[in-house]
Design an enzyme around this catalytic site. Structure first.
Site, PDB file in Angstrom:
ATOM      1  N   CYS A   1       0.843  -1.188   0.000  1.00 23.50           N
ATOM      2  CA  CYS A   1       0.000   0.000   0.000  1.00 23.50           C
ATOM      3  C   CYS A   1       0.883   1.245   0.000  1.00 23.50           C
ATOM      4  O   CYS A   1       1.927   1.282   0.645  1.00 23.50           O
ATOM      5  CB  CYS A   1      -0.967   0.005   1.179  1.00 23.50           C
ATOM      6  SG  CYS A   1      -0.317   0.741   2.687  1.00 23.50           S
ATOM      7  N   GLU A   2       0.448   2.238  -0.755  1.00 22.31           N
ATOM      8  CA  GLU A   2       1.305   3.414  -0.918  1.00 22.31           C
ATOM      9  C   GLU A   2       1.255   4.340   0.291  1.00 22.31           C
ATOM     10  O   GLU A   2       2.056   5.254   0.398  1.00 22.31           O
ATOM     11  CB  GLU A   2       0.916   4.184  -2.194  1.00 22.31           C
ATOM     12  CG  GLU A   2      -0.434   4.854  -2.161  1.00 22.31           C
ATOM     13  CD  GLU A   2      -0.759   5.537  -3.491  1.00 22.31           C
ATOM     14  OE1 GLU A   2      -0.080   5.248  -4.486  1.00 22.31           O
ATOM     15  OE2 GLU A   2      -1.697   6.353  -3.497  1.00 22.31           O
ATOM     16  N   HIS A   3       0.323   4.116   1.206  1.00 17.33           N
ATOM     17  CA  HIS A   3       0.229   4.993   2.370  1.00 17.33           C
ATOM     18  C   HIS A   3       1.140   4.560   3.502  1.00 17.33           C
ATOM     19  O   HIS A   3       1.639   5.384   4.255  1.00 17.33           O
ATOM     20  CB  HIS A   3      -1.222   5.048   2.875  1.00 17.33           C
ATOM     21  CG  HIS A   3      -2.171   5.522   1.829  1.00 17.33           C
ATOM     22  ND1 HIS A   3      -3.346   4.857   1.509  1.00 17.33           N
ATOM     23  CD2 HIS A   3      -2.102   6.577   0.991  1.00 17.33           C
ATOM     24  CE1 HIS A   3      -3.952   5.499   0.533  1.00 17.33           C
ATOM     25  NE2 HIS A   3      -3.228   6.547   0.193  1.00 17.33           N
ATOM     26  N   HIS A   4       1.343   3.255   3.641  1.00 19.43           N
ATOM     27  CA  HIS A   4       2.156   2.753   4.743  1.00 19.43           C
ATOM     28  C   HIS A   4       3.304   1.860   4.278  1.00 19.43           C
ATOM     29  O   HIS A   4       4.107   1.415   5.087  1.00 19.43           O
ATOM     30  CB  HIS A   4       1.286   1.959   5.730  1.00 19.43           C
ATOM     31  CG  HIS A   4       0.099   2.718   6.224  1.00 19.43           C
ATOM     32  ND1 HIS A   4      -1.128   2.690   5.582  1.00 19.43           N
ATOM     33  CD2 HIS A   4      -0.045   3.555   7.274  1.00 19.43           C
ATOM     34  CE1 HIS A   4      -1.984   3.468   6.234  1.00 19.43           C
ATOM     35  NE2 HIS A   4      -1.351   4.004   7.256  1.00 19.43           N
TER      36      HIS A   4
ATOM     37  N   GLN B   1      -5.620  -0.444  -3.696  1.00 20.01           N
ATOM     38  CA  GLN B   1      -6.300  -1.563  -4.357  1.00 20.01           C
ATOM     39  C   GLN B   1      -7.213  -1.083  -5.490  1.00 20.01           C
ATOM     40  O   GLN B   1      -7.323  -1.738  -6.531  1.00 20.01           O
ATOM     41  CB  GLN B   1      -7.086  -2.366  -3.311  1.00 20.01           C
ATOM     42  CG  GLN B   1      -7.704  -3.641  -3.877  1.00 20.01           C
ATOM     43  CD  GLN B   1      -8.445  -4.451  -2.821  1.00 20.01           C
ATOM     44  OE1 GLN B   1      -8.079  -4.430  -1.650  1.00 20.01           O
ATOM     45  NE2 GLN B   1      -9.483  -5.153  -3.246  1.00 20.01           N
TER      46      GLN B   1
ATOM     47  N   HIS C   1      -5.453  -6.209   3.977  1.00 16.69           N
ATOM     48  CA  HIS C   1      -4.462  -5.138   4.088  1.00 16.69           C
ATOM     49  C   HIS C   1      -3.800  -5.172   5.461  1.00 16.69           C
ATOM     50  O   HIS C   1      -4.447  -4.942   6.473  1.00 16.69           O
ATOM     51  CB  HIS C   1      -5.144  -3.778   3.875  1.00 16.69           C
ATOM     52  CG  HIS C   1      -5.619  -3.578   2.468  1.00 16.69           C
ATOM     53  ND1 HIS C   1      -5.059  -2.663   1.615  1.00 16.69           N
ATOM     54  CD2 HIS C   1      -6.596  -4.200   1.762  1.00 16.69           C
ATOM     55  CE1 HIS C   1      -5.665  -2.720   0.447  1.00 16.69           C
ATOM     56  NE2 HIS C   1      -6.605  -3.646   0.506  1.00 16.69           N
TER      57      HIS C   1
ATOM     58  N   CYS D   1      -1.798  -3.069   6.642  1.00 16.23           N
ATOM     59  CA  CYS D   1      -1.750  -1.748   7.294  1.00 16.23           C
ATOM     60  C   CYS D   1      -2.995  -1.532   8.145  1.00 16.23           C
ATOM     61  O   CYS D   1      -2.961  -0.800   9.130  1.00 16.23           O
ATOM     62  CB  CYS D   1      -1.578  -0.622   6.278  1.00 16.23           C
ATOM     63  SG  CYS D   1      -2.979  -0.348   5.199  1.00 16.23           S
TER      64      CYS D   1
END
Ligand SMILES: [Zn+2]
Length: 197
Positions: free
Chosen positions: A89-92, A130, A158, A160
């Site tokens: 995931c690009e956030h975490h 996603q 996920h 995260c």
């Protein structure tokens, strides 16, 4: 023997030093001792695994699909189910993983079946959400193969959310993207949905 050793050393030395240096810094920042035995090679290992897990940036999925496209009259649904998928995931930058189900209805061309999971890998091995991953796979197949329609469903967990306690354990997220006849014809879409259940 010496020659082999130097090749081996070279192979082993083949990692991104900038990433490794930053990871070493992170280890210190979280209160670890990056010089202790168990961690001494960790920056190098993280660097190598990070490069592998993001090697999708260096690959062209359209080229991969075009390398195995064949003219063919077959005009029924082609479905590849349960494609294993691992992404970050690009956030975490934590993993999300699960399965993709992909169908298309050819319009003059089919593609080698192994190229569909390859396409999933290329887009998965980038920093993702996603929703966008689902769309990118659909768009790539639609634009390259130009079929009558494409359907993509992804079910994923996920880490995260799970590891940070945001989400109940084991719950999963489903996303879908449709083009062409899967979009316009409810019957075709529901046939696909029935087949992947
Ligand atoms: Zn996340």
């Amino acid at each position: 023997m010496l020659y082999l050793q130097s090749i081996y050393r070279k192979m082993n030395d083949n990692y991104n030093k900038n990433i490794a240096r930053e990871i070493k810094q992170v280890l210190s920042e979280i209160g670890e001792n990056p010089e202790r035995e168990g961690l001494i090679k960790t920056p190098e290992r993280v660097s190598k695994s990070m490069e592998f897990l993001t090697n999708g940036y260096k690959q062209n999925p359209q080229e991969i699909l075009r390398s195995a496209m064949f003219a063919e009259d077959y005009s029924q649904m082609v479905l590849v189910k349960d494609i294993e998928l691992y992404s970050l995931c690009e956030h975490h930058m934590l993993p999300f993983f699960g399965k993709a189900h992909i169908a298309y209805i050819p319009d003059g061309y089919i593609v080698g079946l192994s190229k569909i999971p390859r396409t999933v890998d290329v887009f998965s091995r980038r920093l993702q959400v996603q929703e966008r991953l689902t769309d990118e796979i659909k768009d790539c197949l639609q634009e390259t193969l130009n079929p009558k329609g494409v359907a993509v469903v992804i079910e994923a967990q996920h880490l995260c959310m799970q590891m940070r306690g945001v989400q109940k354990q084991h719950s999963s997220t489903t996303t879908s993207a449709f083009s062409g006849i899967f979009m316009s014809d409810e019957k075709t879409r529901s046939e696909f949905m029935k087949l992947i259940k």
